[in-house]
Design an enzyme around this catalytic site. Structure first.
Site, PDB file in Angstrom:
ATOM      1  CG  HIS A  53     -16.428  -0.185  -8.407  1.00 23.55           C
ATOM      2  ND1 HIS A  53     -15.394   0.370  -7.664  1.00 23.55           N
ATOM      3  CD2 HIS A  53     -17.699   0.120  -7.416  1.00 23.55           C
ATOM      4  CE1 HIS A  53     -15.544   0.848  -6.467  1.00 23.55           C
ATOM      5  NE2 HIS A  53     -17.000   0.681  -6.447  1.00 23.55           N
ATOM      6  CB  SER A  61     -10.157   5.136 -26.232  1.00 23.93           C
ATOM      7  OG  SER A  61     -10.896   6.135 -26.925  1.00 23.93           O
ATOM      8  CB  SER A  62     -12.458   4.584 -31.315  1.00 24.26           C
ATOM      9  OG  SER A  62     -13.028   5.646 -30.596  1.00 24.26           O
ATOM     10  CB  CYS A  63      -9.112   8.740 -29.370  1.00 25.23           C
ATOM     11  SG  CYS A  63      -8.635   8.251 -27.668  1.00 25.23           S
ATOM     12  CE1 TYR A  84      -8.486   8.243 -21.688  1.00 25.62           C
ATOM     13  CE2 TYR A  84      -9.571   7.880 -23.713  1.00 25.62           C
ATOM     14  CZ  TYR A  84      -9.343   7.654 -22.800  1.00 25.62           C
ATOM     15  OH  TYR A  84     -10.240   6.702 -21.953  1.00 25.62           O
ATOM     16  CE  LYS A 114      -7.718   4.514 -21.728  1.00 30.03           C
ATOM     17  NZ  LYS A 114      -8.159   3.690 -20.752  1.00 30.03           N
ATOM     18  CG  LEU A 137     -18.018   3.163 -24.324  1.00 27.43           C
ATOM     19  CD1 LEU A 137     -17.488   2.699 -22.972  1.00 27.43           C
ATOM     20  CD2 LEU A 137     -18.866   2.190 -25.111  1.00 27.43           C
ATOM     21  CG  HIS A 150     -17.212  11.580 -24.006  1.00 23.00           C
ATOM     22  ND1 HIS A 150     -17.176  10.786 -22.607  1.00 23.00           N
ATOM     23  CD2 HIS A 150     -16.246  11.493 -24.721  1.00 23.00           C
ATOM     24  CE1 HIS A 150     -15.673  10.430 -22.744  1.00 23.00           C
ATOM     25  NE2 HIS A 150     -15.271  10.628 -23.779  1.00 23.00           N
TER      26      HIS A 150
END
Ligand code: GFB
Length: 320
Positions: A22, A117-119, A146, A150, A176, A189
């Site tokens: 969080h 994640s998109s990776c 990573y 994921k 993001l 990023h």
């Protein structure tokens, strides 16, 4: 496509929802978004619960008994951090997701949402990338550590559903940005890095802004509040084995992004490229069809989103 049997209504009303992570950008946005639902939000800071510690996680779940979990805790970072700390990105993320998913199953959590994640997709996946492009080709080397963690996380959710009937789902957000981002130039990023660089260049009166790579890679960006809204939507409306892409539906080149950031910040210098730094994946625009078919769409445009992110940087990070 999403079948009818994948649609389910899960009511958050009166539920105890644990937001793991969080304090991170995604987790804090989820907690903000959940505040408008009729549920109790549970959190645990790193000082009280180390998610890499299996026993501690089991004990915490046994004592707190959440009904639902949003697993937004992760060791995350930009292209250089991924490339520099492969062991941390693989080990930390494997431990966190294995511990939380197993403890959630053992304590009878009704619904769990895992953030990927998109990776996870192959470096040269078809564009826009459909969910079924997973595991069809080699990964981008700068972030394969990573990505593999994921992929393991989303497969864990699928496996617990298949073997035990657990209602564990996965969402794959694109890159993001927004409030709560990491603005450290070495580990961040691209968006927070460019915001900081443009802000500092403007203050110093520099002639140019230097960005990494060639400026030609394309990226899809999603404001973190849009992402949090999509995640709560999925928690309430989706119950399938397959993961779901969460994106904005359009992408820009890094050079175009840099010009938009310069505009938002008010820096009028030139753009220069440091080609000694990696480009990473040439393009990763995800297909948002699956989520759109369920009735969700992003609302925050990139220009407005960048202004919001810069305002947050000014209020929370920049030296006064
Ligand atoms: O956002 P980013 O670090 O990660 O970089 P990825 C995106 C693109 O922006 C790359 C370029 O082509 C960078 O070379 N770029 C230009 C910069 N200037 C800068 C700068 O000053 N800082 C940074 N960081 N980039 C990450 C993955 O990949 O995306 C993670 O490594 C994760 O695993 C995340 O999946 C969403 O988009 O390349």
């Amino acid at each position: 496509m999403t079948g009818l049997r994948d649609r389910a209504v899960y009511s958050l009303s009166g539920k105890r929802v644990f937001v793991a992570g969080h304090r991170g950008m995604a987790g804090s946005a989820v907690a903000r978004r959940l505040a408008s639902e009729d549920c109790e939000i549970l959190t645990a800071g790193r000082e009280t619960l180390d998610l890499k510690d299996q026993r501690a996680v089991r004990d915490w779940f046994g004592a707190e008994r959440p009904d639902a979990v949003v697993l937004a805790a992760a060791k995350a970072g930009g292209i250089l951090a991924n490339d520099t700390y492969p062991a941390d990105f693989l080990y930390d993320n494997l431990m966190i997701e294995a511990n939380v998913i197993e403890a959630a199953f053992r304590t009878g959590v009704e619904k769990l949402l895992f953030l990927g994640s998109s990776c996870i997709y192959p470096k040269f996946a078809p564009q826009p990338i459909p969910e079924d492009a997973l595991l069809t080709g080699a990964l981008e080397p700068t972030n394969e550590w990573y990505a593999i963690a994921k992929i393991a996380g989303l497969k864990l959710c699928e496996a617990y559903r298949r073997q035990h009937g657990a209602d564990f789902i996965s969402a794959m957000p694109t890159n993001l940005y927004g409030p709560g981002d990491n603005f450290d130039l070495e580990t961040s990023h691209v968006i927070p890095a460019l915001i900081r660089k443009a802000h500092e260049a403007k203050k110093r009166g520099d002639r140019a802004l230097v960005i990494w790579g060639t400026g030609t890679p394309r990226r899809e960006f999603l404001h973190v509040d849009d992402c949090a809204d999509a995640l709560v939507f999925l928690l309430k409306n989706y119950s399938g084995a397959g993961h779901v892409n969460v994106g904005s539906g359009s992408d820009v080149t890094i050079a175009e992004l840099a010009r938009l950031v310069m505009e938002a910040v008010g820096f009028e210098g030139a753009l220069e490229f440091d080609r000694s730094k990696p480009d990473g994946t040439p393009r990763k625009l995800m297909s948002g069809e699956k989520l759109a078919a369920m009735g969700w769409r992003a609302k925050v445009g990139l220009k407005d989103g960048l202004e919001d992110a810069y305002a947050w940087f000014l209020g929370n990070v920049a030296e006064k």
